[in-house]
Motif scaffolding. Sequence first.
Motif, mmCIF file in Angstrom:
data_model
loop_
_atom_site.group_PDB
_atom_site.id
_atom_site.type_symbol
_atom_site.label_atom_id
_atom_site.label_comp_id
_atom_site.label_asym_id
_atom_site.label_seq_id
_atom_site.Cartn_x
_atom_site.Cartn_y
_atom_site.Cartn_z
ATOM 1 N N ALA A 159 0.788 -1.181 -0.152
ATOM 2 C CA ALA A 159 -0.246 -0.464 0.269
ATOM 3 C C ALA A 159 1.149 1.209 -0.132
ATOM 4 C CB ALA A 159 -1.174 -0.329 1.686
ATOM 5 N N ALA A 160 0.735 2.321 -0.871
ATOM 6 C CA ALA A 160 1.093 3.468 -0.979
ATOM 7 C C ALA A 160 -0.048 4.495 -1.399
ATOM 8 C CB ALA A 160 1.598 3.768 -2.621
ATOM 9 N N SER A 161 0.252 5.751 0.420
ATOM 10 C CA SER A 161 -0.570 6.078 0.715
ATOM 11 C C SER A 161 0.074 8.107 0.239
ATOM 12 C CB SER A 161 -0.195 6.558 1.945
ATOM 13 O OG SER A 161 1.087 6.724 2.501
ATOM 14 N N ALA A 162 -0.945 8.679 -0.134
ATOM 15 C CA ALA A 162 -0.673 9.953 -0.853
ATOM 16 C C ALA A 162 -1.654 10.952 0.348
ATOM 17 C CB ALA A 162 -0.541 10.797 -2.015
ATOM 18 N N VAL A 163 -1.206 12.435 -0.008
ATOM 19 C CA VAL A 163 -2.252 13.122 0.667
ATOM 20 C C VAL A 163 -3.636 13.333 -0.521
ATOM 21 C CG1 VAL A 163 -3.008 15.350 1.840
ATOM 22 C CG2 VAL A 163 -1.032 14.235 2.685
ATOM 23 N N ARG A 164 -4.258 13.591 -0.459
ATOM 24 C CA ARG A 164 -5.101 13.692 -1.450
ATOM 25 C C ARG A 164 -5.420 15.130 -2.207
ATOM 26 N NH1 ARG A 164 -11.455 11.681 -0.386
ATOM 27 N NH2 ARG A 164 -11.413 11.479 -2.911
ATOM 28 N N ASP A 165 -4.959 16.143 -1.107
ATOM 29 C CA ASP A 165 -4.807 17.431 -1.575
ATOM 30 C C ASP A 165 -3.712 18.229 -0.573
ATOM 31 O OD1 ASP A 165 -5.286 19.872 -2.301
ATOM 32 O OD2 ASP A 165 -6.908 20.490 -0.741
ATOM 33 N N PRO A 166 -2.558 18.085 -1.523
ATOM 34 C CA PRO A 166 -1.264 18.564 -1.101
ATOM 35 C C PRO A 166 -1.704 20.367 -0.373
ATOM 36 C CG PRO A 166 -0.806 17.087 -2.857
ATOM 37 C CD PRO A 166 -2.251 17.282 -2.852
ATOM 38 N N ALA A 167 -1.799 21.166 -1.217
ATOM 39 C CA ALA A 167 -2.534 22.179 -1.560
ATOM 40 C C ALA A 167 -3.180 22.345 -0.220
ATOM 41 C CB ALA A 167 -3.039 22.588 -2.613
ATOM 42 N N GLY A 168 -3.960 21.763 0.435
ATOM 43 C CA GLY A 168 -4.597 21.651 1.820
ATOM 44 C C GLY A 168 -3.874 21.131 3.356
ATOM 45 N N TRP A 169 -2.987 20.641 3.381
ATOM 46 C CA TRP A 169 -1.995 20.047 4.845
ATOM 47 C C TRP A 169 -1.562 21.511 5.617
ATOM 48 C CZ3 TRP A 169 -0.944 16.040 6.751
ATOM 49 C CH2 TRP A 169 0.104 16.429 7.693
ATOM 50 N N PRO A 170 -1.381 22.935 4.139
ATOM 51 C CA PRO A 170 -1.313 24.037 5.350
ATOM 52 C C PRO A 170 -2.314 24.857 5.712
ATOM 53 C CG PRO A 170 -0.264 24.835 3.417
ATOM 54 C CD PRO A 170 -1.252 23.622 3.090
ATOM 55 N N THR A 171 -3.737 24.545 5.801
ATOM 56 C CA THR A 171 -4.304 24.781 6.209
ATOM 57 C C THR A 171 -5.298 24.291 7.372
ATOM 58 O OG1 THR A 171 -5.373 25.899 4.273
ATOM 59 C CG2 THR A 171 -7.733 24.519 5.512
ATOM 60 N N PHE A 172 -5.097 21.724 6.848
ATOM 61 C CA PHE A 172 -5.191 21.130 8.013
ATOM 62 C C PHE A 172 -4.166 21.490 9.296
ATOM 63 C CE2 PHE A 172 -2.864 17.194 9.657
ATOM 64 C CZ PHE A 172 -3.862 16.920 9.913
ATOM 65 N N LEU A 173 -3.063 22.145 8.936
ATOM 66 C CA LEU A 173 -2.021 22.485 9.655
ATOM 67 C C LEU A 173 -2.683 24.282 10.919
ATOM 68 C CD1 LEU A 173 1.336 21.979 8.076
ATOM 69 C CD2 LEU A 173 0.544 20.244 10.123
ATOM 70 N N LYS A 174 -2.892 24.730 10.353
ATOM 71 C CA LYS A 174 -3.725 26.206 10.580
ATOM 72 C C LYS A 174 -5.070 25.625 11.894
ATOM 73 C CE LYS A 174 -5.199 30.740 9.384
ATOM 74 N NZ LYS A 174 -5.783 31.420 8.437
ATOM 75 N N THR A 175 -5.154 24.715 10.743
ATOM 76 C CA THR A 175 -6.708 24.285 11.964
ATOM 77 C C THR A 175 -6.452 23.624 13.725
ATOM 78 O OG1 THR A 175 -8.246 24.297 9.949
ATOM 79 C CG2 THR A 175 -9.085 23.301 12.009
ATOM 80 N N LEU A 176 -5.610 23.223 12.637
ATOM 81 C CA LEU A 176 -4.849 21.988 14.512
ATOM 82 C C LEU A 176 -4.729 23.108 15.052
ATOM 83 C CD1 LEU A 176 -4.112 18.978 15.213
ATOM 84 C CD2 LEU A 176 -2.286 19.187 14.145
ATOM 85 N N ARG A 177 -3.716 23.475 14.636
ATOM 86 C CA ARG A 177 -2.722 25.035 15.734
ATOM 87 C C ARG A 177 -3.934 25.692 16.685
ATOM 88 N NH1 ARG A 177 1.707 24.507 12.073
ATOM 89 N NH2 ARG A 177 3.073 23.820 12.709
#
Length: 149
Positions: A97-115
Motif C-alpha cells: 500500500a502506498a499512501s498520499a495526501v489527497r489534496d497536498p495544497a490543503g495541508w497548510p490549512t489542516f495545520l492551521k486548523t490543528l494549531r
Amino acid sequence: MDIAVLEQYLHHQIPLSEAMQVTVDAAGSDSVVLSAPLEPNINHKRTAFGGSISTLGILAAWSLVHLRLLEEGLRCEVVIQSNQMDYERPITGAFSAASAVRDPAGWPTFLKTLRRRKMARIEVSSDLMFEEAVVGRLSGRFVAFLQEA
C-alpha cells in the motif's frame, strides 16, 4: 523517520501490524509504502483477506499523517474517522500500500486548523498494489488531536 523505527513503532502500537507481518518499504513526507506477505493474511479462497487489504491501506495512510505531523514538531493523536475501500481484483501474493495526501495544497490549512482548534481532519488515500498493478484503493479521513506539551 527511519523505516525500521516506524516499523517497530507500528508493531508495538498496533499489534495487528505485527501479526500481519507488515514491513515498511519507504517512508517520506509524500508517501509511506508498506507491504505484507499473503500467508498471514490469507482467506478461504487462498487470496488476501479483504480486512487485511483494508488494514494495510489504513496503516499506510495513518503512518503518512503521523510522520508529517512529527516533521512539523507536533505531538498528536491520529485516528481514522471514516474510510472507503474499493477492491479491483484478487491478490494471490505479497501486496503493498502506498499512501498520499489527497489534496497536498490543503495541508497548510489542516495545520492551521490543528494549531487553532487543537483538532483537524485530512483526507489521505492509499493505492493497494499487487504485481506492480493497482488492485484496490482506499480513501480515508483522519483526525488529528494536538497534545499539550
